[in-house]
Design an enzyme around this catalytic site. Structure first.
Site, PDB file in Angstrom:
ATOM      1  N   LYS A  74      -3.009  93.446  47.793  1.00 34.16           N
ATOM      2  CA  LYS A  74      -3.667  94.111  46.587  1.00 34.16           C
ATOM      3  C   LYS A  74      -2.894  94.288  45.035  1.00 34.16           C
ATOM      4  O   LYS A  74      -1.644  94.745  45.607  1.00 34.16           O
ATOM      5  CB  LYS A  74      -4.276  95.545  46.158  1.00 34.16           C
ATOM      6  N   SER A 149     -11.572 100.239  44.778  1.00 29.36           N
ATOM      7  CA  SER A 149     -11.213  99.684  43.861  1.00 29.36           C
ATOM      8  C   SER A 149      -9.810  98.598  44.269  1.00 29.36           C
ATOM      9  O   SER A 149     -10.046  97.458  43.534  1.00 29.36           O
ATOM     10  CB  SER A 149      -9.562 100.534  43.363  1.00 29.36           C
ATOM     11  N   SER A 173     -11.551 103.675  48.496  1.00 28.01           N
ATOM     12  CA  SER A 173     -10.733 102.269  48.228  1.00 28.01           C
ATOM     13  C   SER A 173     -10.774 101.163  48.894  1.00 28.01           C
ATOM     14  O   SER A 173     -10.665  99.997  48.775  1.00 28.01           O
ATOM     15  CB  SER A 173      -9.756 102.047  47.085  1.00 28.01           C
TER      16      SER A 173
END
Lengths: 481, 87
Positions: A74, A149, A173
């Site tokens: 990420k 997210s 997330s």
């Protein structure tokens, strides 16, 4: 391909890391246009690392199960020399001068880093629609969000654009996008994995964790990234067990609690049915299901939306255009430099949370809001501690609905926040939580269930999850792209 | 609050923003219902004792990389608009 499978093929020399890496890079080139999962691909560095891995292996000096495995991170994990944006315009040009501990540990284990994955800006969001670099498509239906997210991470793993990915989880997330994309996502116990090198959102809630195609893969990755880091003073100085030893252990006699507050009106019928069916499956495997209560559940989302923005307002104060990141060309004095750089660089959700956070910490409001929320947090944590006196693990849906359409929830912040209703308590209480695929909705969208355990009992999650996974095939299905 | 957070909104943005903020603030008001009179606040879910380390100096060698990404600098100093008056 699963991590374990590729690891075995590499060991048997059926494939080389370079071949595997090239395969993924080709697939990324072909499909990333549609998905927008990757923000940056590191072709040169990845192929170099893959080549080095193959040479090591040829000399009989393989580094272990992650050697030569193509993974992605990420874009919140700081990677030296590789652009790290955190999904924000304010860091659009940020090239970190250092590796965070997690990136370093993975490289030292021989992993090949394919690139950096899209996310909601500063990890604030539940749909990846708040990224400054465009939304991500859900590989099962491109009109749907992948969740957030860690939306890019979930989409990339589901679509075979990497073997596995790392995400971060502050209010859900990792788990929520894992559920929306039909993969496994684990948020470890707070402090189990270092936060040094993760761009900070809410320091008492953030945790990094694996997002994978199977429970075994998650255990292998957690083995590599868990552990004490002197650079993170909240990291736990406790031994890391070999999590793979929990796979295949019988779950006979284990007690699983289902909290009534998580099975309420308003959750999608198919989600409820899928989780109840999974509960019956656990019973068939010898576990005992019991009804429990976590009475302060309804206060978790409001408490979180005081605590997280408060901590975010402090953590994001460093983005001031002075030393790195976006600096406004309109800066007649220092105050204007700060104001304009920040307002130009941050998106609307981030600014909303910064201002909310500033407010709840301000003189005159601190006790009524922030301190109150921290007290409610104690009550939520105690609910869990009490429940764990009677049960070994807790089973809930991960999300109230399957993936929703892009644009459906962006206008009303509350509509978006309520996606995290089942995941947030876990962060507030610091517990480990995992999302596991448990079915598909009639329109073909994945459904996920969540298991939670007491602090440092990730082993139980792997044990239960693996037992369930062996008797179902949800995790083997792949979207057609 | 916006000023305190070192942010800036245009007139129209401020309106939209205020509506959203009010909406969220109304929602979090429900915490007032909870009796927390005898409850200690939790700032760290999983308690860690004093996490201290030796005060040892370690060499840092990435100064070039840091300056490379700085918006404006002179030698090893970051340049910003003038702060001190020449009065």
């Amino acid at each position: 391909m699963k991590l374990k499978t590729l690891s075995e093929k590499l060991a048997k020399k059926e494939i080389s890391s370079v071949e595997s890496t090239q395969g993924y890079l080709t697939r990324i080139r072909k499909l990333n246009g549609k998905l927008n999962a990757y923000l940056t691909t590191c072709e040169k560095e990845a192929l170099a690392a893959a080549k080095t891995s193959d040479e090591r292996r040829a000399r009989g000096k393989s580094l272990g199960p992650l050697d030569g495995i193509p993974i992605a991170l990420k874009d919140i994990f700081v990677t030296e020399g590789i652009q790290t944006t955190c999904g924000s315009k304010i860091l659009a040009n940020y090239i970190p001068p250092y590796d965070g501990t997690t990136a370093r540990v993975l490289k030292e284990a021989g992993a090949v880093i394919l690139g950096k994955l899209n996310l909601d800006e500063f990890a604030m969001g539940s749909s990846n629609e708040f990224s400054a670099f465009g939304p991500v498509g859900n590989p099962w239906n491109l009109e749907m969000t992948p969740g957030g997210s860690s939306g890019g991470s979930a989409a990339a793993v589901a679509a075979d654009l990497c073997v596995a990915a790392l995400g971060t989880d502050t209010g859900g997330s990792i788990r929520q996008p894992a559920s929306f994309c039909g993969i496994v996502g684990l948020k470890p116990t707070y402090g189990r994995v270092t936060r040094y090198g993760i761009i900070a959102f809410a320091s008492s809630l953030d945790q990094a964790g694996p997002m994978t195609q199977s429970i075994e893969d998650a255990a292998i990755l957690l083995n590599a990234i868990a552990g004490y880091d002197p650079k993170d003073s909240t990291s736990l100085n406790t031994e890391v067990p070999d999590y793979t030893q929990y796979l295949g252990k019988s779950i006979r006699g284990m007690k699983i609690g289902m909290p009534k507050e998580y099975f309420i009106d308003g959750i999608d019928r198919e989600v409820q049915t899928a989780v109840e069916t999974a509960a019956k499956q656990f019973e068939k495997l010898g576990a005992k299901i019991q009804k429990i209560s976590l009475p302060h559940t309804c206060y978790a989302v409001p408490a979180y939306y005081i605590i997280a923005p408060a901590e975010a307002s402090a953590n994001l104060a460093r983005y001031d255009g002075v030393r790195f990141g976006h600096r406004s060309p309109k800066a007649e004095d220092l105050f204007a430099l700060y104001k304009n750089s920040r307002s130009e660089g941050f998106g609307p959700e981030v600014t909303l949370r910064i201002v909310l956070g500033t407010f709840v910490l301000s003189t005159g409001y601190y006790d009524a809001y922030y301190r109150k929320a921290q007290q409610v947090r104690t009550l939520i944590k105690n609910d869990f501690l009490k429940a764990f006196e009677k049960v070994d693990a807790i089973l809930t849906p991960t999300t109230p609905t399957p993936a929703f359409k892009k644009g459906e929830k962006t206008a009303d912040p509350l509509k978006m926040y309520l996606n995290d209703i089942f995941t947030i308590s876990c962060n507030l209480a610091g517990l480990p939580g995992i999302s596991i695929p448990c079915g598909f909705a009639k329109h073909g969208l994945p459904l996920g269930m969540q298991l939670m355990a007491p602090p440092l009992e990730e082993g139980r999650l792997f044990q239960l999850g693996h037992a369930y996974e062996q008797t179902t095939d949800w995790h083997s299905r792949r979207p057609t792209l | 609050m916006v000023n305190l957070a070192r942010l800036h909104f245009s007139g129209e943005e401020m309106e939209r923003f205020s509506k959203k903020a009010e909406h969220v603030l109304e929602y979090i008001e429900q915490l007032k219902e909870v009796d927390t009179s005898k409850v200690e606040p939790t700032s760290h879910a999983v308690e860690v004792g004093n996490a201290l380390r030796e005060d040892k100096v370690e060499k840092f060698d990435k100064i070039v990389q840091i300056l490379k990404i700085a918006p404006n600098h002179q030698d090893n100093l970051f340049e910003v608009p003038k702060v001190i008056d020449e009065a």
